[in-house]
Design a protein around this motif. Structure first.
Motif, PDB file in Angstrom:
ATOM      1  N   HIS A  19       3.454  56.143 -33.944  1.00  0.00           N
ATOM      2  CA  HIS A  19       2.610  55.556 -33.046  1.00  0.00           C
ATOM      3  C   HIS A  19       1.493  56.536 -32.483  1.00  0.00           C
ATOM      4  CE1 HIS A  19       5.669  56.048 -30.230  1.00  0.00           C
ATOM      5  NE2 HIS A  19       4.525  56.414 -29.435  1.00  0.00           N
ATOM      6  N   LYS A  42      -3.944  46.495 -35.725  1.00  0.00           N
ATOM      7  CA  LYS A  42      -2.738  46.810 -35.190  1.00  0.00           C
ATOM      8  C   LYS A  42      -2.545  46.010 -33.984  1.00  0.00           C
ATOM      9  CE  LYS A  42      -1.261  51.111 -33.084  1.00  0.00           C
ATOM     10  NZ  LYS A  42      -1.496  52.509 -32.558  1.00  0.00           N
ATOM     11  N   VAL A  43      -1.075  45.779 -33.495  1.00  0.00           N
ATOM     12  CA  VAL A  43      -0.863  44.915 -32.499  1.00  0.00           C
ATOM     13  C   VAL A  43      -0.394  45.643 -31.641  1.00  0.00           C
ATOM     14  CG1 VAL A  43       0.658  42.856 -31.964  1.00  0.00           C
ATOM     15  CG2 VAL A  43      -0.178  42.702 -34.075  1.00  0.00           C
ATOM     16  N   TYR A  44      -0.821  45.462 -30.205  1.00  0.00           N
ATOM     17  CA  TYR A  44      -0.305  46.061 -29.055  1.00  0.00           C
ATOM     18  C   TYR A  44       0.767  45.021 -28.282  1.00  0.00           C
ATOM     19  CZ  TYR A  44      -3.008  50.386 -29.189  1.00  0.00           C
ATOM     20  OH  TYR A  44      -3.504  51.373 -29.552  1.00  0.00           O
ATOM     21  N   THR A  45       1.731  45.758 -27.867  1.00  0.00           N
ATOM     22  CA  THR A  45       2.610  44.804 -27.169  1.00  0.00           C
ATOM     23  C   THR A  45       3.117  45.818 -25.961  1.00  0.00           C
ATOM     24  OG1 THR A  45       4.743  45.784 -28.246  1.00  0.00           O
ATOM     25  CG2 THR A  45       3.910  43.771 -29.241  1.00  0.00           C
ATOM     26  N   ILE A  46       3.985  45.261 -24.970  1.00  0.00           N
ATOM     27  CA  ILE A  46       4.086  46.025 -24.036  1.00  0.00           C
ATOM     28  C   ILE A  46       4.829  47.266 -24.187  1.00  0.00           C
ATOM     29  CG2 ILE A  46       6.412  44.799 -23.376  1.00  0.00           C
ATOM     30  CD1 ILE A  46       3.788  46.106 -20.761  1.00  0.00           C
ATOM     31  N   ASN A  47       5.656  47.081 -25.485  1.00  0.00           N
ATOM     32  CA  ASN A  47       6.736  48.266 -26.045  1.00  0.00           C
ATOM     33  C   ASN A  47       5.764  49.343 -26.032  1.00  0.00           C
ATOM     34  OD1 ASN A  47       8.902  46.813 -25.712  1.00  0.00           O
ATOM     35  ND2 ASN A  47       8.460  45.771 -27.675  1.00  0.00           N
ATOM     36  N   LEU A  48       4.485  49.001 -26.580  1.00  0.00           N
ATOM     37  CA  LEU A  48       3.656  50.066 -27.237  1.00  0.00           C
ATOM     38  C   LEU A  48       2.924  50.856 -25.866  1.00  0.00           C
ATOM     39  CD1 LEU A  48       3.317  51.475 -29.883  1.00  0.00           C
ATOM     40  CD2 LEU A  48       1.148  49.979 -30.278  1.00  0.00           C
ATOM     41  N   GLU A  49       2.582  50.124 -24.950  1.00  0.00           N
ATOM     42  CA  GLU A  49       2.016  50.655 -23.791  1.00  0.00           C
ATOM     43  C   GLU A  49       2.873  51.532 -22.891  1.00  0.00           C
ATOM     44  OE1 GLU A  49      -1.547  47.856 -22.522  1.00  0.00           O
ATOM     45  OE2 GLU A  49       0.154  47.176 -21.938  1.00  0.00           O
ATOM     46  N   PRO A 128       5.373  56.101 -25.291  1.00  0.00           N
ATOM     47  CA  PRO A 128       6.412  55.620 -24.452  1.00  0.00           C
ATOM     48  C   PRO A 128       7.744  56.208 -24.561  1.00  0.00           C
ATOM     49  CG  PRO A 128       5.712  54.035 -26.221  1.00  0.00           C
ATOM     50  CD  PRO A 128       4.766  55.191 -26.190  1.00  0.00           C
ATOM     51  N   LEU A 140       8.787  46.180 -18.282  1.00  0.00           N
ATOM     52  CA  LEU A 140       8.951  45.132 -18.823  1.00  0.00           C
ATOM     53  C   LEU A 140       8.777  44.016 -17.670  1.00  0.00           C
ATOM     54  CD1 LEU A 140      11.647  45.603 -21.285  1.00  0.00           C
ATOM     55  CD2 LEU A 140       9.337  45.109 -21.795  1.00  0.00           C
ATOM     56  N   ARG A 143       5.435  43.600 -16.123  1.00  0.00           N
ATOM     57  CA  ARG A 143       4.770  42.368 -17.234  1.00  0.00           C
ATOM     58  C   ARG A 143       4.872  41.047 -17.226  1.00  0.00           C
ATOM     59  NH1 ARG A 143       0.072  42.000 -19.424  1.00  0.00           N
ATOM     60  NH2 ARG A 143       0.321  40.281 -21.415  1.00  0.00           N
ATOM     61  N   ARG A 144       6.352  40.878 -17.043  1.00  0.00           N
ATOM     62  CA  ARG A 144       6.652  39.387 -17.035  1.00  0.00           C
ATOM     63  C   ARG A 144       6.166  38.656 -15.879  1.00  0.00           C
ATOM     64  NH1 ARG A 144      12.342  40.495 -18.081  1.00  0.00           N
ATOM     65  NH2 ARG A 144      11.778  41.422 -20.333  1.00  0.00           N
TER      66      ARG A 144
ATOM     67  N   ALA B  37      -3.344  40.009 -36.785  1.00  0.00           N
ATOM     68  CA  ALA B  37      -3.269  40.911 -35.608  1.00  0.00           C
ATOM     69  C   ALA B  37      -4.151  40.563 -34.310  1.00  0.00           C
ATOM     70  CB  ALA B  37      -3.828  42.310 -36.095  1.00  0.00           C
ATOM     71  N   ASN B  41      -2.809  39.995 -30.621  1.00  0.00           N
ATOM     72  CA  ASN B  41      -3.458  40.918 -29.659  1.00  0.00           C
ATOM     73  C   ASN B  41      -3.982  39.826 -28.429  1.00  0.00           C
ATOM     74  OD1 ASN B  41      -2.874  43.488 -30.083  1.00  0.00           O
ATOM     75  ND2 ASN B  41      -4.531  43.407 -31.955  1.00  0.00           N
ATOM     76  N   TYR B  44      -1.711  38.720 -25.806  1.00  0.00           N
ATOM     77  CA  TYR B  44      -1.233  39.849 -24.742  1.00  0.00           C
ATOM     78  C   TYR B  44      -1.890  39.154 -23.329  1.00  0.00           C
ATOM     79  CZ  TYR B  44      -0.480  43.930 -22.394  1.00  0.00           C
ATOM     80  OH  TYR B  44       0.007  45.068 -21.474  1.00  0.00           O
ATOM     81  N   PHE B  75       3.293  41.860 -37.100  1.00  0.00           N
ATOM     82  CA  PHE B  75       2.270  41.538 -36.421  1.00  0.00           C
ATOM     83  C   PHE B  75       3.043  39.958 -35.877  1.00  0.00           C
ATOM     84  CE2 PHE B  75      -1.321  43.567 -39.035  1.00  0.00           C
ATOM     85  CZ  PHE B  75      -0.739  44.808 -38.456  1.00  0.00           C
ATOM     86  N   ASN B  82       4.517  39.179 -27.299  1.00  0.00           N
ATOM     87  CA  ASN B  82       3.604  38.935 -26.050  1.00  0.00           C
ATOM     88  C   ASN B  82       3.497  37.601 -25.619  1.00  0.00           C
ATOM     89  OD1 ASN B  82       2.502  41.357 -26.621  1.00  0.00           O
ATOM     90  ND2 ASN B  82       0.871  41.026 -27.923  1.00  0.00           N
ATOM     91  N   MET B  85       6.660  36.131 -23.105  1.00  0.00           N
ATOM     92  CA  MET B  85       6.502  36.747 -21.759  1.00  0.00           C
ATOM     93  C   MET B  85       6.411  35.374 -20.879  1.00  0.00           C
ATOM     94  SD  MET B  85       6.594  40.007 -21.215  1.00  0.00           S
ATOM     95  CE  MET B  85       6.953  41.325 -22.259  1.00  0.00           C
ATOM     96  N   ARG B 152      12.684  55.298 -27.523  1.00  0.00           N
ATOM     97  CA  ARG B 152      12.219  54.140 -27.303  1.00  0.00           C
ATOM     98  C   ARG B 152      13.264  52.890 -27.585  1.00  0.00           C
ATOM     99  NH1 ARG B 152       6.794  53.252 -30.392  1.00  0.00           N
ATOM    100  NH2 ARG B 152       6.519  51.439 -28.963  1.00  0.00           N
TER     101      ARG B 152
END
Lengths: 362, 192
Positions: A19, A42-49, A128, A140, A143-144, B37, B41, B44, B75, B82, B85, B152
């Protein structure tokens, strides 16, 4: 890599993860879903932030201070350091920044990634892998918490009338389920931890944040000034104070015609009027007329109540013109002259104040 | 916040509906990946979750978990991570039998897929679903993850073990790893 297992310090690992790599942007997006910037798929999730940002491509010319200044614009930087062991391109350096808040890191990444910096192009990505277990957990949880608070707000927007009842019933069941989970899984330590991330507002502009804190302090005196300004001479539409006479003769009158109580009362009431009245435009003729009226009033008052002290001003000398018709004309002129000059002659102080800017005749 | 309010709720819904329609209509895998994707996103942002749930995007994401294409899986599980949550979406995933599908993602080759799956499992854990999400095979898998080199994965698995499993569960899983009853959850298949 063995050292990172033995000593789980945050600052140890120097591995390049997938990443961290910049992906190719998508060139083939349909028009309607094209963004302002071209981005990779690309997909962003809280894991990546993360609160940790990895900054690559910093020119190796000793600009660390400038880099830190740049990133401090977006929020409180808790820690930063150069990653000397991290594989970097020639003549560039890699830095690691730890922000206090995730939101700051997010904005900093958005604003600085792919931006030029001292001749180089920065590549900024989340890191991260530098988080501790506790930081991951906190991230986490925050975020929740944020998502559920935000979605409750939007749910209110959605169903304002009919489906409120179903909404509340479903949340009731959740609410009854939630505490159980909390009891089961939340350790006491977890509850004691103070939240650093707190909330996830979509775009709090970090640089303006400070200003908005200070602004109330600034605006307060400003407002005060404005309110007091209404008592001061107000500018006309052309921005000059030339026509704003009314308050001035009043004050000078007070000092000059030294105090009869009735005058004072009237002045007070007048000033209150001018206080309460909004500024409004008055043509010059009206100004002159009102000025004249006021002057006459004051003359009247002087004649009634006050006795003049001191020598009288000399009267115009009467010269015999040695001709009847000439004398008649001279008398006419004298009469008009006395009529015209009578006012300023009686109160020479006011003549000064009423014509603050004598016009030059050409 | 200002940017968020740029579009009204109905505009947003229509746009998302357009995305879902394109995803269903197109034959191009590339377009599908892009739209998927996009949707993941959008999931989120909490203000979109309501619309996405109405458009049954939850099911769309769940369908992706069994695809051959690794990008679709990544994805899809990212979108679920996301979405889950939020409580109502979580309930919807649980109702639609999402847990076994999510658990299957733990065996992926890709880090992001595995990480999203772990976080999704955490989100899906309720008093009712706990037995399913913290199955002994899952706990064993998390134990293995908590010993890996990847920080991670290690961190996330540790959080799962500490916050979502009981001590007895973890002890039993540890015995299981050392003994005979090993599970294969979380072990990717060899590439051919």
């Amino acid at each position: 890599m063995d050292s990172s297992v033995a000593n789980p310090s945050v600052w140890d690992t120097q591995k390049v993860y997938k990443h961290h790599e910049q992906q190719n942007v998508a060139q083939t997006r349909a028009k309607y879903r094209e963004g302002r910037r071209q981005r990779a798929v690309k997909v962003y999730t809280i894991n990546l932030e993360s609160r940790f940002l990895l900054v690559q491509g910093v020119p190796a010319i000793g600009v660390m201070a400038e880099l830190v200044q740049l990133f401090a614009l977006y929020g409180v930087v808790e820690e930063y350091r150069a990653l000397d062991e991290y594989p970097a391109e020639q003549f560039t350096e890699v830095y690691l920044f730890q922000f206090q808040k995730l939101t700051s890191a997010r904005i900093a990444k958005r604003r600085t990634d792919e931006k030029s910096f001292f001749g180089g192009q920065l590549h900024v990505c989340y890191a991260p892998e530098y988080e501790t277990v506790e930081e991951t957990r906190q991230k986490l949880q925050d975020r929740r918490r944020y998502v559920n608070r935000a979605s409750q707000n939007t749910a209110k927007q959605y169903y304002q009338q009919p489906e409120v009842s179903t909404e509340s019933s479903s949340t009731d069941t959740q609410a009854s389920a939630a505490p159980e989970i909390q009891k089961d899984f939340a350790s006491a330590r977890r509850e004691n931890v103070k939240s650093d991330y707190l909330c996830f507002p979509e775009q709090p502009l970090a640089p303006t944040e400070d200003v908005s804190y200070r602004l109330p302090n600034f605006t307060q005196p400003f407002q005060l000034q404005w309110s007091t300004k209404t008592t001061l001479p107000t500018e006309d539409k052309m921005g000059s104070l030339h026509n704003s006479i009314p308050p001035v003769p009043e004050t000078s009158k007070q000092s000059a015609s030294s105090s009869s109580s009735s005058v004072k009362e009237r002045d007070l009431s007048k000033r209150q009027e001018s206080l309460s009245r909004p500024v409004r435009f008055m043509p010059r003729i009206t100004h002159l007329e009102s000025r004249k009226r006021k002057l006459e009033e004051t003359v009247f008052f002087l004649n009634e109540t006050e006795t003049l002290i001191g020598p009288k001003l000399p009267e115009l000398p009467k010269v015999d013109m040695e001709d009847h018709s000439l004398n008649v004309t001279a008398n006419l002129i004298r009469q008009t002259m006395t009529k015209v000059t009578s006012v300023p002659e009686v109160k020479p102080v006011q003549v000064k104040t009423t014509t603050p800017k004598p016009r030059r005749r050409i | 916040m200002a940017r968020k309010n740029q579009f009204s709720v109905s505009d947003r819904f229509e746009f998302l509906q357009g995305l879902v329609t394109e995803f269903q209509d197109t034959d191009s895998d590339e377009s599908k990946e892009q739209v998927l994707a996009n949707l993941a996103n959008f999931a989120y942002d909490a203000s979109n979750v309501e619309s996405l749930r109405m458009l049954q995007v939850t099911d769309l994401f769940l369908d992706m978990l069994t695809e051959e294409n690794d990008n679709f899986v990544e994805f899809g599980i990212g979108g679920l991570c996301n979405l889950s949550m939020e409580r109502e979406s979580r309930d919807q995933i649980l109702q639609n039998g999402g847990v076994p599908l999510v658990i299957s993602c733990l065996s992926s080759n890709r880090d992001e897929t595995v990480l999203s799956a772990i976080t999704t499992l955490m989100n899906l854990t309720t008093a009712a679903s706990r037995a399913e999400t913290t199955d002994s095979a899952v706990v064993q898998c998390m134990l293995r993850f908590s010993l890996t080199q990847n920080p991670r994965l290690r961190n996330l698995a540790s959080v799962f073990l500490q916050d979502y499993c009981t001590r007895e569960q973890v002890d039993r899983a540890r015995e299981g790893i050392q003994g005979q009853s090993q599970s294969v959850v979380g072990i990717p298949l060899p590439k051919d």
